[in-house]
Design a protein around this motif. Sequence first.
Motif, PDB file in Angstrom:
ATOM      1  N   SER A 197      12.935  37.378  13.826  1.00  0.00           N
ATOM      2  CA  SER A 197      13.378  38.392  13.013  1.00  0.00           C
ATOM      3  C   SER A 197      13.808  39.754  13.654  1.00  0.00           C
ATOM      4  O   SER A 197      14.836  40.456  13.157  1.00  0.00           O
ATOM      5  N   VAL A 198      13.056  40.147  14.760  1.00  0.00           N
ATOM      6  CA  VAL A 198      13.378  41.258  15.258  1.00  0.00           C
ATOM      7  C   VAL A 198      14.960  41.213  15.947  1.00  0.00           C
ATOM      8  O   VAL A 198      15.601  42.171  16.057  1.00  0.00           O
ATOM      9  N   VAL A 199      14.963  40.184  16.613  1.00  0.00           N
ATOM     10  CA  VAL A 199      16.344  39.846  17.283  1.00  0.00           C
ATOM     11  C   VAL A 199      17.487  40.038  16.309  1.00  0.00           C
ATOM     12  O   VAL A 199      18.610  40.638  16.626  1.00  0.00           O
ATOM     13  N   ALA A 200      17.251  39.188  15.326  1.00  0.00           N
ATOM     14  CA  ALA A 200      18.310  39.251  14.202  1.00  0.00           C
ATOM     15  C   ALA A 200      18.556  40.530  13.409  1.00  0.00           C
ATOM     16  O   ALA A 200      19.706  40.813  13.220  1.00  0.00           O
ATOM     17  N   VAL A 220      21.513  42.310  16.248  1.00  0.00           N
ATOM     18  CA  VAL A 220      22.544  41.673  17.076  1.00  0.00           C
ATOM     19  C   VAL A 220      23.640  40.865  15.870  1.00  0.00           C
ATOM     20  O   VAL A 220      23.150  41.043  14.580  1.00  0.00           O
ATOM     21  N   SER A 221      24.601  40.615  16.096  1.00  0.00           N
ATOM     22  CA  SER A 221      25.671  40.186  15.044  1.00  0.00           C
ATOM     23  C   SER A 221      25.743  38.711  15.189  1.00  0.00           C
ATOM     24  O   SER A 221      26.681  38.244  14.770  1.00  0.00           O
ATOM     25  N   VAL A 222      25.007  37.871  15.913  1.00  0.00           N
ATOM     26  CA  VAL A 222      25.192  36.653  16.372  1.00  0.00           C
ATOM     27  C   VAL A 222      24.223  35.863  15.595  1.00  0.00           C
ATOM     28  O   VAL A 222      22.973  36.070  15.265  1.00  0.00           O
ATOM     29  N   PRO A 223      24.488  34.415  15.407  1.00  0.00           N
ATOM     30  CA  PRO A 223      23.656  33.479  14.762  1.00  0.00           C
ATOM     31  C   PRO A 223      22.334  33.514  15.429  1.00  0.00           C
ATOM     32  O   PRO A 223      22.327  33.436  16.716  1.00  0.00           O
ATOM     33  N   VAL A 224      21.213  33.358  14.755  1.00  0.00           N
ATOM     34  CA  VAL A 224      19.890  33.306  15.454  1.00  0.00           C
ATOM     35  C   VAL A 224      19.171  32.028  15.005  1.00  0.00           C
ATOM     36  O   VAL A 224      19.241  31.794  13.589  1.00  0.00           O
ATOM     37  N   LEU A 225      18.790  31.064  15.784  1.00  0.00           N
ATOM     38  CA  LEU A 225      18.141  29.968  15.257  1.00  0.00           C
ATOM     39  C   LEU A 225      16.750  30.159  15.997  1.00  0.00           C
ATOM     40  O   LEU A 225      16.468  30.246  17.179  1.00  0.00           O
ATOM     41  N   LEU A 275      10.434  31.406   8.259  1.00  0.00           N
ATOM     42  CA  LEU A 275      11.300  31.201   7.196  1.00  0.00           C
ATOM     43  C   LEU A 275      11.363  32.114   6.152  1.00  0.00           C
ATOM     44  O   LEU A 275      12.277  32.489   5.230  1.00  0.00           O
ATOM     45  N   ASN A 276      10.373  33.242   6.215  1.00  0.00           N
ATOM     46  CA  ASN A 276      10.206  34.182   5.415  1.00  0.00           C
ATOM     47  C   ASN A 276      10.997  35.613   6.125  1.00  0.00           C
ATOM     48  O   ASN A 276      10.537  36.832   5.741  1.00  0.00           O
ATOM     49  N   SER A 277      11.824  35.272   7.282  1.00  0.00           N
ATOM     50  CA  SER A 277      12.311  36.713   7.694  1.00  0.00           C
ATOM     51  C   SER A 277      12.936  37.456   6.862  1.00  0.00           C
ATOM     52  O   SER A 277      13.589  37.027   6.020  1.00  0.00           O
ATOM     53  N   CYS A 278      12.965  38.861   7.046  1.00  0.00           N
ATOM     54  CA  CYS A 278      13.416  39.933   6.396  1.00  0.00           C
ATOM     55  C   CYS A 278      14.892  39.780   6.822  1.00  0.00           C
ATOM     56  O   CYS A 278      15.829  40.264   5.995  1.00  0.00           O
ATOM     57  N   ALA A 279      15.186  39.642   8.113  1.00  0.00           N
ATOM     58  CA  ALA A 279      16.398  39.863   8.772  1.00  0.00           C
ATOM     59  C   ALA A 279      17.421  38.546   8.257  1.00  0.00           C
ATOM     60  O   ALA A 279      17.011  37.664   8.309  1.00  0.00           O
TER      61      ALA A 279
END
Length: 281
Positions: A210-213, A216-221, A243-247
């Motif tokens: 969540s923090v990384v997302a 950045v503008s990059v897809p995060v898996l 699964l509940n990421s706010c980002a």
Amino acid sequence: MRPQRVGVAGPFGPGATIGAVNRAEVRELLDRVAAGEAGVDEALDDLVRAPTAGFADLGFARVDTHRELRTGDPEVVFAAGKTPEQTVALFHRLRATSRRPAFATRASAAVVDAVHAAFPGEAYTDDSGTCVAVGEPPATRGLVRVVSAGTSDVAVAGEAAFTARLFGAEVERIEDVGVAGLHRLLAVHAELDAADCLVVVAGMEGALPSVVAGLVSVPVLAVPTSVGYGASFGGLAALLAMLNSCAPGVAVCNIDNGFGAGVFAARVARAAGPKRSGATP
């Protein structure tokens, strides 16, 4: 089972099997038909029969020799529960039906040793010693960066990195940048944003993706790991947090599924890399 044969020159010449071809070779067959070097009816018959010829029955397993033709990537061996002898037999078949590496995940030490013995000088393993492959990795296209929260997550991150490389992406790793010390993460912000896809691996509370997302503008898996104390419930807490990421822009793999993350990330990077560089995919 008798493989279907394609009686034209090149990789489809005498002795070639339709089960051993990839998309590039099918395209070559079609080019030969267009050039009048192969008959339409003959090529059509072989291609129509291909789905029934696309596996090899080894008795204990039916190897999908057509997966590369359908998806662009060959079958991979999930070695958990397989004997060393079975894994070696699968490797021999996969090496005979694809130019890509034969690859096994979740391999025991006995399986890894058996593969090295069967393919001396050709086999290689990942950092954790649970993934083993034989054959040259494909050329790379696109960049995957695998980011791990702590050193306890390295095994899953290593599986993701090893997989992404064998699936045709350039791979770099960034380790030990968990949320307990955000300054470590911020120090590599430029590297994170320069990737085509990020695989972010974390246990405990699973906050890192969540923090990384959010940076950045990059897809995060996101990949949750089973690392943590009692209330982490073997990675369930991290999975639910991801699964509940706010980002926005976060997709989530199953617990400890570095392999699935590596495949997905490589496919994203292979598609995105040429677009970023202006090249033709």
